[in-house]
Design an enzyme around this catalytic site. Structure first.
Site, mmCIF file in Angstrom:
data_model
loop_
_atom_site.group_PDB
_atom_site.id
_atom_site.type_symbol
_atom_site.label_atom_id
_atom_site.label_comp_id
_atom_site.label_asym_id
_atom_site.label_seq_id
_atom_site.Cartn_x
_atom_site.Cartn_y
_atom_site.Cartn_z
ATOM 1 N NE ARG A 39 39.556 40.027 30.918
ATOM 2 C CZ ARG A 39 40.477 39.281 30.320
ATOM 3 N NH1 ARG A 39 40.593 39.299 29.006
ATOM 4 N NH2 ARG A 39 41.275 38.525 31.021
ATOM 5 C CB CYS A 40 34.119 45.291 34.106
ATOM 6 S SG CYS A 40 32.657 46.103 33.436
#
Lengths: 291, 161, 788
Positions: free
Chosen positions: C372-373
């Site tokens: 999630r980045c």
């Protein structure tokens, strides 16, 4: 996550269930809540050849106040402890304990008796039952027999139950007035087993000193631990902060934790000290009439 | 090992089948009955994506055998709608953006169905505890709590509809 | 941001309820495991208990004897078709099924094909494999020692476990500034291995139609087109041809980067379907997902920051060892083996910086992917925000004042960092000041002083991050050579409805709503008239998928550009219908009208119909456009987070009392959806900060192989996030928008660590590696003589 195959039985009476256990022998396992058994079967850690499901036996889910005792039946679910009036009034320690077990979904199926019968030192009720001086009823082919809780947990995942016996009832003496208790557990997150857990139940005498103390420890040994030295130390004493702190040190010394993924033995031992002090303080508050 | 005949009432409909005793309830629902709204998210009974209601109790259907459901009533997410209309909880999730990928959502709804039935006026904290057996990775739970509150209020206003 | 469209149209800025919700709320989603085809077979995988071992023998006889088990596939079977190895996204190689040896615990060793899921599981149990264990390497530093066993014996010229060396920046200038520095701080920061653990695991249904020669695969993938091309390249020799490969990414239960790689299970399922001509389903269970599928992070960082006594920062120097497991299967743009790690100068105006990363092989599952980045940005942000905080504390300066002093100022944008990134826009001080106001910063510092005097432990931590998302300009960004553009294909129907297809793939981000809102914004069609489709490679225009927050920066831009082509044609049609000159027409959402005569107007719906029934002579009929958008730059969302913690001296527990997050992602398409992304991102920052970690013992056994010990936060551990935003549009994006889905995961961990270190600074604590467990805090407290 698929269990191995097994033969399934769903008896309608206790006698039938016990008869099945006798007939099928050690490769049969009882299914009540199933919240410990089924996960283990899915991982194929255990693969019983026969499952005896007792969930269809009626009238086993009671929580009743009878003759100065609280009696909990084999199929009483954890969730029932959280909503029972008699428990919230007279034995809130049981609701405290239930709230720490797994999560609400597990608690709607898991049984209190099953939590004891599994013999897992990481389960939460054993410490509380030890603190309360409960008795359990084991019913087998020769009928029911009472076993004091302090004799029940014999070794890791092993209890005093004979292979053909079912744990059918827990009997807890209702505490007298001026009693109070609580259960505290440090868990890494909701749903985890205890890094350490402490149950404390106190009864005060008319002078406000400790008449009886029950202290049980969760997951800091191969079995649930009754902190007998701590209990003896507290009996008869005035429960000021210094006494509570010293009792907590003794409880820590009675624990036998091991290093594992939840923490070092040193950490767990210190947690026992911290949680015992906090639990005794809370128990004292309740014994004095606090909520 | 032989199969067992079971009759389960699912979402108001009697369903009969012959199943292996080891068949998990979640597989019975998803594969035998083709009700795929109930999901599987783990193998250690932690995630709650499989939550259904059995005889009024919210349970993990992955930790239950289908044979245990014989003679019982099961409610799944597919049974929440009333005459094509979303029930208050479903509506709450829609209004409050309580879902993103949707995978944990059926479990959240079924837990809420039982919880709000027993707790019509919950605090946010009580809701968080009630859903502590349902994991979500997308939403961070904030809007799920709001969805439950929306539903609770709607149910109080409508007199428990 | 002022709303340009009314709520009935629902363009940008409106809190439009999600179009995708109705099916999910009814349990009518179509996830991969919901796909059922006639005669479908099931695949289940036998996995290695050893982290490094030769395969001495595989005995499949007992498995094959089980009724319903059709085949057991091994590496030797795949070797016949040269499918036993495949390329990784970083152009390394990985095993589909091993022939000679296994290189990580839980590695796929054989696959059982059966008529049903339960029988397949029994088959897996019955396969007997003899292993000869080999020495295991789990410590990447030890892996680089000269006498370490060489793991990649499949590479004939490889004599060590070093994968690559990458460096960036001006070493001489940096070293010079360090030697001149008045103050320097240095810290070792380990960011452990974590796992995305989306609630849906990975899986596929592969269906090879022998008659048509067509392969259709329903797959949990964030990048269906890239998968299609990879399959065509890797399996072309067994008869697969790209125009006859269809990848369908249906509803996906969370991606977060974990559904980008090509896992062996997919390839084996495809091979099994090609061989049998029947559909083959493979769905991994959670333990397989955690133990074998791509991890994130695992960076061993040594960072140094140089500055002046007055707190002015000058230079940054970083050395990192990147543990990639047994092969480099990272999902990074190919030119950047360490992803965008060199955004590590962060939000500060540093004069020089130098960063170097060495990739290393170990006996662990391969990776890493972005959890999630954007690529390696959490690692970068965590480093700079920890170091900035360390420097501030060392100098006795307030952490907020220190940052305000060093921020890149608004007038410096577009700003080229010391490591060469051109930041498009930012207002870092604005975000931090808003966060400080919202949290009541001054009062918190007062409270902290009072509490400290009483021996109570309270901390306030800040993280002021700059993210870098929207990969990316074709000049520098490709994956396996495929440039990282993205696409939109918009088609308007005669009755004024729109079909919009994209090369991205939502896994919960709400594209069916947000892209519709962009169309509504650009063309004035009510958002409910727009149907968005993604994920089917037979119909969607080519794109690189959704990860690293690239959908809004790239595909939403493509959407806007395609809409503008349509608008140009619509204007011409309107001019024709109104018998006016194009230049005399004005636009308001949903209609063209003649300047000065607003009643002489044509709605976009009337124009849509006319495109098919009354289009100008000489003009092609229809109303549609395609745009492949090559972004001129990345976008740089940013924010400031402030975390307040209280520490329990007895148990070591860290309680997050408050967490204020101010985010800036430029112009916002749907504020409701952005808020949801921030809530979720913060929670996936909390997890690694306090709970999540994957460790291996010396024998390569995983210690957190299931949710029993890989701890995801529940609603009880998760605080009530307080969020807000500022708006600093991106000057180069057609909508002024930036990506946002992952900012919070990037920025949050540092805020939490900074808060805990702040709480314990006076006890001599300078740094704590995440996850900050109660046991770790307890040890620090006891070592400092603090006891309840």
């Amino acid at each position: 996550m698929i269990p191995r195959s097994f033969e399934y039985f769903s008896p309608r009476t206790l006698e039938e269930a016990i008869g099945l256990l006798q007939k099928l022998g050690p490769d049969a396992k009882l299914l009540s809540g199933g919240q410990s058994l089924i996960p283990m079967m899915k991982l194929r850690m255990v693969s019983p050849q026969h499952i005896v499901d007792i969930n269809r036996i009626p009238n086993l889910d009671y929580i009743s106040e009878i003759d100065g005792q609280l009696k909990i039946g084999a199929l009483a679910r954890e969730h029932q402890l959280e909503t029972s009036d008699v428990i919230s009034q007279k034995l809130p320690i049981l609701a405290d304990t239930a709230k720490f077990i797994a999560d609400p979904l597990v608690r709607s199926q898991a049984t209190v008796c099953g939590n004891l019968a599994h013999g897992d030192p990481a389960n939460d009720h054993p410490a509380t039952m030890l603190a309360l001086g409960a008795k359990v009823v084991a019913t087998g082919p020769k009928g029911p027999r009472e076993i004091p809780i302090e004799d029940f947990f014999t070794s890791l995942f092993t209890t005093a139950l004979e292979p053909e016996e079912i744990l059918t009832e827990i009997r807890i003496p209702l505490p007298p007035a001026n009693s109070g208790g609580t259960y505290l557990k440090l868990e890494r997150k909701v749903g985890d087993f205890a890094t350490a857990g402490v149950a404390a139940q106190l009864t005060l005498d008319d002078a406000g000193n400790c008449q009886r103390a029950g202290v049980g420890l969760t997951n800091v040994g191969l079995t649930p631990i009754k902190a007998t030295k701590t209990e003896a130390f507290l009996t008869g004493k005035t429960l000021d902060q210094a006494t509570i702190n010293e009792a907590a040190e003794i409880a820590a010394s009675e624990s036998q934790p091991m290093d594992d993924i939840r923490g070092s033995a040193d950490y767990k031992r210190d947690l026992v000290r911290v949680l015992t002090a906090r639990a005794l303080t809370r128990a004292l508050e309740r014994a004095k009439g606090g909520a | 090992m032989g199969k067992v005949a079971i009759k389960v009432n699912v979402n108001g409909v009697e369903r009969a089948a012959e199943v292996e005793p080891r068949l998990l309830l979640v597989h019975f629902l998803r594969e035998t009955l083709r009700l795929t709204g109930t999901h599987i998210g783990c193998d250690t009974s932690h995630c709650g994506a499989c939550t259904v209601v059995m005889d009024g109790r919210a349970i993990k259907s992955c930790t239950t055998f289908a044979v245990q459901a014989d003679g019982r009533n099961i409610l799944t997410v597919e049974g929440l709608e009333q005459d094509g209309k979303l029930n208050p909880l479903q509506d709450g999730f829609y209004q409050e953006h309580g879902l993103q990928c949707g995978f944990c959502t059926p479990g959240m709804l079924m837990t809420g169905y039982v919880f709000l039935g027993e707790n019509p006026n919950p605090t946010d904290d009580e809701i968080r505890h009630a859903i502590s057996g349902n994991l979500c990775r997308c939403t961070g739970y904030v809007n799920i709590v709001k969805a439950y509150q929306y539903a609770a209020q709607k149910m109080r206003e409508d007199g428990g509809a | 941001m002022t709303l340009k469209t009314p709520p009935e149209i629902g363009g940008m800025g409106h809190r439009v309820k999600r179009r995708e919700d109705p099916r999910f709320l009814r349990g009518q989603g179509n996830y991969v495991d919901d796909v059922v085809l006639p005669d479908m077979l099931y695949l289940d995988i036998v996995r290695s208990p050893y982290a490094h071992a030769k395969i001495a023998n595989i005995d499949t006889s007992k498995a094959l004897a089980i009724p319903g088990v059709l085949a057991v596939i091994t590496g030797k079977d795949l070797e016949k078709y040269n499918l036993h190895w495949m390329p990784t996204l970083m152009s390394d190689t990985q095993m589909v099924l091993p022939v000679e040896k296994v290189m990580y615990q839980a590695q796929e060793v054989a696959a059982v094909l059966a008529t049903d899921r339960y029988i397949a599981a029994d088959g897996v149990d019955a396969v007997e494999i003899d292993y000869d264990p080999l020495p295991v390497v789990v410590d990447p530093k030890k892996a680089l020692e000269p006498d370490a066993p060489v793991l990649r014996t499949d590479k004939p010229d490889k004599k060590d476990n070093h994968i690559w060396h990458w460096e960036w920046g001006n070493r001489e200038e940096t070293d010079k500034l360090f030697s001149e520095a008045e103050v320097t701080v240095k810290e070792d920061i380990y960011i452990p291995r974590i796992h995305v653990s989306s609630i849906e695991t990975c899986g596929c249904v592969a269906h090879f139609d022998k008659v048509r020669g067509k392969l259709t695969v329903w797959m949990t993938t964030q990048a269906p087109h890239a998968i299609r091309t990879v399959f065509a390249l890797v399996a072309g020799h067994v008869g697969l041809s790209e125009e006859k490969i269809q990848i369908i990414s249906p509803d996906i239960g969370g991606g977060f980067g974990g559904k980008v790689p090509v896992y062996p299970g997919y390839v084996i399922a495809v091979a099994a379907s090609v061989l049998t001509g029947k559909p083959v389903k493979w769905i991994e269970d959670r333990m397989e997902n955690i133990q074998a599928d791509s991890f994130a992070r695992d960076y061993h960082i040594t960072a140094e920051l140089a500055g002046k006594k007055d707190g002015q920062l000058t230079a940054l120097r970083i050395k990192t060892i990147a543990d990639h497991g047994y092969t480099d299967a990272a999902a990074n743009p190919s030119k950047f083996p360490a992803g965008l790690f060199h955004v590590c100068t962060g939000s500060y105006d540093l004069k020089a910086a130098h960063v170097e990363v060495d990739g290393v092989y170990t006996n662990k599952p391969p990776g890493g992917i972005a959890y999630r980045c954007s690529f390696r940005v959490t690692e970068a942000v965590h480093t700079i925000e920890r170091m900035a905080d360390l420097m501030a504390h060392q100098l006795g300066m307030d952490a907020a004042e220190f940052r305000l002093k060093n921020f890149i100022q608004p007038e410096q944008f577009p700003y080229t960092s010391a490591l060469g990134w051109e930041y498009d826009s930012g207002n870092y001080a604005g975000a931090l000041r808003l966060a400080m106001e919202k949290v009541g910063y001054a009062d918190l510092r007062k409270e902290q002083i009072e509490k400290r005097a009483r021996g109570e432990l309270m901390g306030v931590g800040i993280s002021s991050f700059t993210e870098i998302v929207g990969a990316g300009p074709s000049k520098h960004f490709d994956i396996l050579g495929l440039k990282m553009f993205d696409s939109a294909e918009i088609r308007v129907h005669p009755t004024g409805k729109v079909l919009a297809r994209f090369g991205t793939k939502s896994q919960g981000q709400g594209h069916e709503t947000t892209y519709a809102q962009v169309v509504a914004e650009e063309l004035g069609f009510p958002v409910d008239s727009v149907l968005v489709e993604e994920g089917d490679t037979d119909t969607a225009p080519y794109g690189l998928g959704t990860y690293a927050s690239r959908s809004t920066p790239v595909a939403a831009a493509a959407c806007a550009m395609a809409c503008r082509k349509i608008k140009d044609k619509a204007r011409k049609i309107a001019a024709y219908l109104l018998e006016a000159h194009e230049d005399d027409l004005e636009w308001e959402p949903g209609k063209f009208f003649v300047k000065g005569s607003p009643d002489r107007a044509k709605t976009i719906q009337e124009i849509s119909l006319a495109a098919y029934t009354n289009h100008p002579p000489g003009m092609e009929a229809g109303l549609e456009a395609v745009n492949y958008y090559d972004p001129p730059n990345l976008t740089y969302p940013f924010g400031s987070y402030i975390c307040v913690v209280d520490i329990d001296k007895g148990t070591g527990e860290v309680k997050v009392r408050r967490f204020v997050a101010i985010d800036d992602c430029g112009n916002i398409i749907n504020p409701m959806i952005v808020e949801g992304q921030i809530h979720g991102g913060l929670t996936m920052g909390l997890g690694p900060a306090l709970f999540e970690e994957i460790q291996y013992d010396e024998s390569g056994n995983i210690l957190q192989g299931s949710f029993m010990n890989y701890l995801l936060p529940t609603a009880v551990e998760t605080p009530n996030w307080e969020i807000g935003n500022t708006v600093t549009p991106s000057p180069h994006h057609p909508l002024g928008a930036k990506g946002v889905g992952e900012s919070a995961t990037v920025g949050a961990p540092a805020a939490i660590v900074n808060a805990v270190v702040d709480a314990l600074w006076h006890l001599g604590v300078r740094h704590i590696d995440i996850p900050i467990t109660p046991a770790k805090v307890w040890k620090l407290l006891r070592d400092a003589g603090v006891r309840e």
